[in-house]
Design a protein around this motif. Structure first.
Motif, mmCIF file in Angstrom:
data_model
loop_
_atom_site.group_PDB
_atom_site.id
_atom_site.type_symbol
_atom_site.label_atom_id
_atom_site.label_comp_id
_atom_site.label_asym_id
_atom_site.label_seq_id
_atom_site.Cartn_x
_atom_site.Cartn_y
_atom_site.Cartn_z
ATOM 1 N N GLU A 109 0.852 -1.195 0.000
ATOM 2 C CA GLU A 109 0.000 0.000 0.000
ATOM 3 C C GLU A 109 0.884 1.240 0.000
ATOM 4 O OE1 GLU A 109 -1.903 1.211 3.717
ATOM 5 O OE2 GLU A 109 -3.847 0.994 2.733
ATOM 6 N N ARG A 110 0.531 2.215 -0.835
ATOM 7 C CA ARG A 110 1.238 3.503 -0.868
ATOM 8 C C ARG A 110 0.211 4.622 -0.707
ATOM 9 N NH1 ARG A 110 4.404 4.374 -6.080
ATOM 10 N NH2 ARG A 110 2.366 4.879 -6.924
ATOM 11 N N ASP A 111 0.331 5.393 0.325
ATOM 12 C CA ASP A 111 -0.603 6.502 0.602
ATOM 13 C C ASP A 111 -2.064 6.038 0.519
ATOM 14 O OD1 ASP A 111 1.640 8.594 -1.282
ATOM 15 O OD2 ASP A 111 1.561 8.220 0.885
ATOM 16 N N GLY A 112 -2.338 4.869 1.114
ATOM 17 C CA GLY A 112 -3.714 4.394 1.229
ATOM 18 C C GLY A 112 -4.229 3.621 0.034
ATOM 19 N N GLU A 113 -3.421 3.507 -1.033
ATOM 20 C CA GLU A 113 -3.852 2.755 -2.228
ATOM 21 C C GLU A 113 -2.950 1.536 -2.419
ATOM 22 O OE1 GLU A 113 -3.192 4.765 -5.919
ATOM 23 O OE2 GLU A 113 -4.485 3.394 -7.064
ATOM 24 N N VAL A 114 -3.550 0.379 -2.663
ATOM 25 C CA VAL A 114 -2.767 -0.829 -2.905
ATOM 26 C C VAL A 114 -2.202 -0.758 -4.325
ATOM 27 C CG1 VAL A 114 -2.714 -3.342 -2.912
ATOM 28 C CG2 VAL A 114 -4.240 -2.152 -1.343
ATOM 29 N N ILE A 115 -0.884 -0.776 -4.449
ATOM 30 C CA ILE A 115 -0.251 -0.582 -5.771
ATOM 31 C C ILE A 115 0.425 -1.848 -6.283
ATOM 32 C CG2 ILE A 115 0.094 1.907 -5.460
ATOM 33 C CD1 ILE A 115 3.068 1.189 -4.741
ATOM 34 N N ALA A 116 0.526 -2.877 -5.448
ATOM 35 C CA ALA A 116 1.139 -4.137 -5.909
ATOM 36 C C ALA A 116 0.630 -5.273 -5.042
ATOM 37 C CB ALA A 116 2.664 -4.077 -5.845
ATOM 38 N N GLY A 117 0.561 -6.456 -5.634
ATOM 39 C CA GLY A 117 0.088 -7.613 -4.874
ATOM 40 C C GLY A 117 0.685 -8.907 -5.376
ATOM 41 N N VAL A 118 0.918 -9.835 -4.444
ATOM 42 C CA VAL A 118 1.356 -11.196 -4.767
ATOM 43 C C VAL A 118 0.479 -12.155 -3.966
ATOM 44 C CG1 VAL A 118 3.200 -12.879 -4.334
ATOM 45 C CG2 VAL A 118 3.750 -10.680 -5.394
ATOM 46 N N ILE A 119 -0.086 -13.150 -4.642
ATOM 47 C CA ILE A 119 -0.872 -14.195 -3.989
ATOM 48 C C ILE A 119 -0.328 -15.526 -4.489
ATOM 49 C CG2 ILE A 119 -3.154 -15.287 -3.794
ATOM 50 C CD1 ILE A 119 -4.379 -12.453 -4.216
ATOM 51 N N TYR A 120 0.204 -16.332 -3.557
ATOM 52 C CA TYR A 120 0.852 -17.577 -3.971
ATOM 53 C C TYR A 120 0.145 -18.777 -3.366
ATOM 54 C CZ TYR A 120 4.592 -20.975 -4.960
ATOM 55 O OH TYR A 120 5.296 -22.064 -5.410
#
Ligand code: LIP
Length: 271
Positions: A109-120
């Motif tokens: 999360e950057r400044d309240g917004e999710v900007i990257a994700g990994v789900i394994y």
């Protein structure tokens, strides 16, 4: 050839490293199903061990970032803009029962917004990864949400409340409204994988309430990067705060949201 940022590579490597021990522990849990004591304590330690590896790997690479973790709670970093949002085992009940459907989830999360994700998903070796503006991938394959446009052709996933969780009556009202109009409802037990599957086009949408930020953070950016929509039950962006999530492809998010709002007596937010 996919060009990934250094940060996304850090996230993917951390998930893979933590998964090695988790797969070993899952093998143990399958054996423990028949033990009188049962595997509850063992799964708790697997949760904690996995989260420890994730935190070590991510803090080594980005020491200034904060954390929000299912087991370890919130830890502020010197960089107040960035925080990792981590679920070491999303689908804990599945894991506890030896059901091979769970995942490690890491959101940035950057400044309240999710900007990257990994789900394994380590059992099926499916690594979903996404970065804002760079698309969403399953291993090396780019993903797009399902192209289905009709509710009566759509399969939706959800989460079902249980003993100790609120919202039983609201869930039944919502499930009745959705099941009367769609091609099927599924309940797999991992919100992170539910969102990843919407991004992969495996089903057309997913909804759940009473959900935690670490269950859905990574999946939110994935659905959006796949061309889908994710909101709360009011049609706004409050999912991480109010624990409500409604995700869908670009044609069916709105019809699903409308069915859920009508069933739960919500007033749709003004467009
Ligand atoms: C789970 C979610 C799932 C929900 C379960 C539980 P956990 O997260 O992924 O969608 O229905 O009740 O909250 O607890 O396994 O990290």
């Amino acid at each position: 050839m996919i060009v990934r940022s250094a940060t996304l590579n850090v996230m993917m490597n951390a998930a893979r490293k933590a998964a090695r021990g988790l797969v070993r522990d899952f093998g143990e849990v399958e054996q423990l199903q028949v033990s009188l004591k049962g595997p509850s304590d063992f799964v708790s330690s697997a949760d904690l061990k996995t989260e420890k590896v994730l935190r070590q790997e991510l803090a080594k690479a980005r020491p200034a970032f904060g954390f929000l973790m299912e087991e370890g709670g919130a830890v502020a970093g010197s960089d107040s803009s960035h925080r990792w949002i981590i679920d070491p085992i999303d689908g804990t009940t599945n894991f506890l029962h030896g059901i091979p459907h769970f995942a490690i989830s890491i959101g940035l999360e950057r400044d309240g917004e999710v900007i990257a994700g990994v789900i394994y998903d380590p059992i099926h070796d499916e690594l979903f990864h996404a970065e804002k503006g760079a698309g969403v991938f399953l291993n090396e394959r780019r993903l797009r949400v399902s192209a289905r446009r009709k509710v009566d052709e759509a399969v939706f996933a959800t989460g079902i409340p249980f003993k100790g969780r609120e919202g039983h009556k609201e869930f039944l009202d919502c499930a009745q409204a959705v099941m009367a109009n769609c091609a099927g409802i599924r309940r797999f037990g991992s919100a992170a994988l539910d969102l990843a599957y919407v991004a992969a086009g495996r089903y057309e949408g997913y909804w759940e309430t009473g959900i935690k930020p670490w269950d859905i953070a990574a999946g939110i950016v994935m659905v959006r990067e796949a061309g889908g929509w994710v909101t709360d039950l009011d049609g706004r962006n409050g999912m991480l705060n109010n624990g409500e999530v409604v995700a869908g492809n670009d044609h069916l998010h709105k019809p699903l949201l409308k069915l859920l709002q009508q069933a739960s007596g919500r007033t749709p937010a003004a467009d």
